[in-house]
Design an enzyme around this catalytic site. Structure first.
Site, short mmCIF file in Angstrom:
data_model
loop_
_atom_site.label_atom_id
_atom_site.label_comp_id
_atom_site.label_asym_id
_atom_site.label_seq_id
_atom_site.Cartn_x
_atom_site.Cartn_y
_atom_site.Cartn_z
N MET A 159 0.85 -1.19 0.00
CA MET A 159 0.00 0.00 0.00
C MET A 159 0.89 1.25 0.00
SD MET A 159 -3.43 -0.96 2.07
CE MET A 159 -2.82 -0.70 3.70
N GLN A 162 6.15 -11.52 6.99
CA GLN A 162 5.66 -12.31 8.13
C GLN A 162 5.04 -11.42 9.21
OE1 GLN A 162 5.20 -15.47 8.62
NE2 GLN A 162 4.70 -15.27 10.81
N HIS A 191 9.43 -3.60 3.23
CA HIS A 191 9.00 -3.79 1.84
C HIS A 191 10.21 -4.07 0.94
CE1 HIS A 191 5.64 -1.04 3.25
NE2 HIS A 191 4.99 -2.10 2.83
N VAL A 242 11.23 -7.33 9.29
CA VAL A 242 12.43 -6.49 9.47
C VAL A 242 12.16 -5.58 10.67
CG1 VAL A 242 13.93 -4.77 8.39
CG2 VAL A 242 12.92 -6.58 7.00
N LEU A 297 6.71 2.96 1.50
CA LEU A 297 7.62 1.82 1.58
C LEU A 297 8.72 2.03 2.62
CD1 LEU A 297 7.97 1.04 -2.23
CD2 LEU A 297 6.29 0.14 -0.59
#
Ligand code: PAF
Length: 287
Positions: free
Chosen positions: A32, A151, A39, A179, A35
């Protein structure tokens, strides 16, 4: 080569048809926008797996409730493109809402079923129907060989993977690890809304997951108690849910569960809602 920005479905289909004609493997990273490095980790993995990497940037109105932050959701296409350029992304699909939903919010939906109404879906009614509907549309539009998700959105990952199986979609789902910032906070486009105090408090989510993991050898109740006590110690953090689920069914486990499990946490930090999750392993070995 500069990134080709396709704002229409037909423009994207021209790009994918050309790629397919030369036998290229296609990866899609649905986002979406706004970033962050999470991403970018998906994009890097996509580039390892495919010849043509498409990043979709679309703030999907269907997955936001009436009282949610659709208007406030950050939009930063120019910055997003600048972040993608060095990674070798060939195409960005950035459609308008009208391009994606020409008749308004379409009546046809993919429904996420029972798991879709739990946890995130309990707080955000119809959220996952909106997610699955847009993801299936994006898969139909781009027809990638592989689609990548982070995840951090564990419930979304579970539901998308199940949709792919249930609807026989010809695509491989690749999941990339969360991350984190140095203090453990999972990267999220919403982190930018946190003020200094909230930002400090927000690390409570990952600290709670760490506490849960280190209590796993003492059983489910100890896991929940350890995580709860961390979260209760954080001002500005209002817990929404903390639960432990079976990764196979995504249903809550009870004290008899043994083996892999996932701890899910969601909390409001100031006015910003954050989620996180972590894997644990429950054994018989309760000391
Ligand atoms: O995870 C997200 O950013 C969104 O839910 C997704 C998968 C791009 C669908 O709008």
């Amino acid at each position: 080569m500069p990134i080709a920005v396709a704002e229409t479905i037909s423009a994207l289909r021209t790009i994918t048809a050309d790629a397919r004609a030369t036998g290229s493997r296609i990866a899609l990273v649905p986002t979406m926008g706004a970033l962050h490095d999470g991403h970018l980790a998906l994009v890097r993995r996509a580039a390892e797996m495919a010849d043509l990497v498409i990043v979709s940037i679309f703030v999907n109105p269907l997955q936001f409730g009436p009282a949610e932050d659709l208007e406030r959701y950050p939009r930063s296409l120019a910055e997003d493109l600048a972040r993608l350029e060095p990674l070798g992304v060939q195409a960005v699909f950035a459609p308008t809402a009208t391009e994606m939903y020409p008749t308004g919010a379409s009546d046809t939906r993919v429904t996420a079923g029972r798991v879709g109404s739990l946890y995130e879906g309990h707080t955000r009614a119809n959220h996952f129907d909106g997610v699955l509907t847009v993801v299936s549309k994006l898969l139909n539009i781009a027809q990638p060989d592989v689609v990548l998700f982070g995840q951090k959105d564990a419930q979304q990952v579970f539901l998308v993977k199940r949709m792919i199986v249930d609807l026989n979609l010809p695509v491989i789902a690749e999941v990339v690890q969360t991350v984190r910032e140095d203090d453990g906070l999972a990267l999220s486009s919403r982190n930018r809304f946190l003020d200094t105090n909230e930002r400090r408090a927000a690390r409570g989510l990952s600290l709670a997951l760490e506490a849960a993991e280190s209590s796993a050898d003492r059983g489910l109740e100890a896991v929940l108690a350890a995580a709860q006590s961390v979260l209760m110690g954080e001002h500005f953090v209002e817990l929404d849910y903390l639960t432990v689920v079976d990764p196979e069914s995504f249903l809550p486990v009870d004290g008899t569960h043994r083996g892999r499990a996932v701890v899910l946490v969601a909390a409001r930090v100031g006015t910003t809602r954050l989620i996180d999750n972590g894997a644990i392993y429950l054994t018989d070995n309760h000391s």
